[in-house]
Design an enzyme around this catalytic site. Structure first.
Site, short mmCIF file in Angstrom:
data_model
loop_
_atom_site.label_atom_id
_atom_site.label_comp_id
_atom_site.label_asym_id
_atom_site.label_seq_id
_atom_site.Cartn_x
_atom_site.Cartn_y
_atom_site.Cartn_z
N GLU A 81 -2.36 8.77 -5.65
CA GLU A 81 -3.80 9.09 -5.03
C GLU A 81 -3.63 9.35 -3.53
O GLU A 81 -4.64 10.15 -3.05
CB GLU A 81 -4.62 7.97 -5.09
CG GLU A 81 -4.91 7.57 -6.56
CD GLU A 81 -5.75 6.47 -6.78
OE1 GLU A 81 -5.76 5.52 -6.23
OE2 GLU A 81 -6.30 6.30 -7.94
N GLU A 112 13.25 -4.49 -16.41
CA GLU A 112 12.99 -5.29 -14.99
C GLU A 112 14.07 -6.42 -14.73
O GLU A 112 14.15 -7.07 -13.75
CB GLU A 112 11.57 -5.97 -15.12
CG GLU A 112 11.47 -7.07 -15.95
CD GLU A 112 10.29 -7.92 -15.94
OE1 GLU A 112 10.46 -9.10 -15.58
OE2 GLU A 112 9.29 -7.33 -16.16
#
Length: 272
Positions: A81, A112
């Site tokens: 953004e 992960e």
């Protein structure tokens, strides 16, 4: 110091399946109300990290977010953004997630748990001491993130983190840790709830404050935003109407000519 995963502790509520929808919503909302107060307590930590980010970005460095699952996705969201909102390069704020772009939409099993992939992912960007890396992990125990920050520390790269547990392994390896302690989730262990909300609020603070300090906002307006759709173009026109005290049509024609709100303000103010 002892480490307890409060994000994994049993919910304060039970028999959720027996609750009405209204009861579920009320309890979730009541839990959510506690998050901004938890963020407020961490504001000195947030400020310390942002100060370092601003110094590095002004000197030509970059900001990296690295995480897994929800945490990784939130970092990517915030990074993605920044270019449309503040008109900065896509290379200024970069979000990385365990498992790569596939993991944005679909969980990648055991990604992960890798202790070398995080550093490898960062290294593809030729990361250096000029940059800042923020590890995001609600649990504070994600190996992909912790190991990446350890590598960064060994290379004298500034590290920060956003976690929702006190004294976590991630906090221990971060030079500038941010700990937002939100307590047990409504659904036990579902850290996309309060923990995810807390991380989003902190990321908003980090990127917005840093971009303002990089002079990407004038007054309170996004004068460098990308005019990538009709809504944003219209917003730009209205900014110019107010800023320069001109009519809508004149503002529209100036914006169509210059393609940037800041440029129009600067040119028009100088009588060009």
């Amino acid at each position: 110091m002892t480490f307890t995963k409060t994000t994994e502790q049993d919910s304060n509520y039970n028999h959720l399946e027996k609750m009405t929808i209204n009861e579920l919503l009320t309890h979730i909302n009541n839990e959510d109300k506690t998050v901004p107060l938890a963020v407020e307590k961490a504001m000195p930590q947030i400020e310390n990290l942002i100060e370092q980010i601003v110094i590095k970005l002004k000197a030509g460095g970059r900001l990296f977010y690295i995480g897994a699952g929800t945490s990784g996705r939130l970092g990517i969201l915030d990074a993605s953004e920044c270019p449309p909102t503040f008109g900065v390069s896509h290379d200024l704020v970069i979000g990385l997630i365990a498992g790569g772009d596939t993991a944005i939409r679909k969980a990648v099993e055991f990604a992960e748990d890798s202790t070398n992939k995080g550093w490898e992912d960062l290294n593809t960007y030729n990361i250096s001491e000029k940059d800042v890396v923020i590890g995001i992990a609600a649990s504070g125990t994600t190996p992909y993130v912790i190991a990446a920050l350890e590598h960064c520390n060994s290379k004298k790269i500034i590290t920060g983190c956003i976690t929702c547990n006190k004294n976590s392994p991630l906090s221990q390896v971060s030079k500038y840790p941010i700990e937002v302690i939100v307590g047990p989730e409504f659904v036990t262990g579902s850290s996309r709830l309060k923990a995810g909300t807390a991380q989003k609020l902190v990321l908003n603070m980090i990127s917005t404050s840093a971009m303002i300090k990089l002079n990407k906002v004038k007054g309170n307006k996004m004068v460098d935003m990308q005019l990538s759709n009709n809504k944003l173009f219209d917003r730009g026109i209205r900014m110019l109407v107010k800023e320069l005290n001109i009519n809508y049509d004149e503002a529209q024609s100036l914006l169509e000519m210059h393609k940037n709100v800041r440029t129009v303000i600067q040119n028009y103010s100088h009588g060009n």
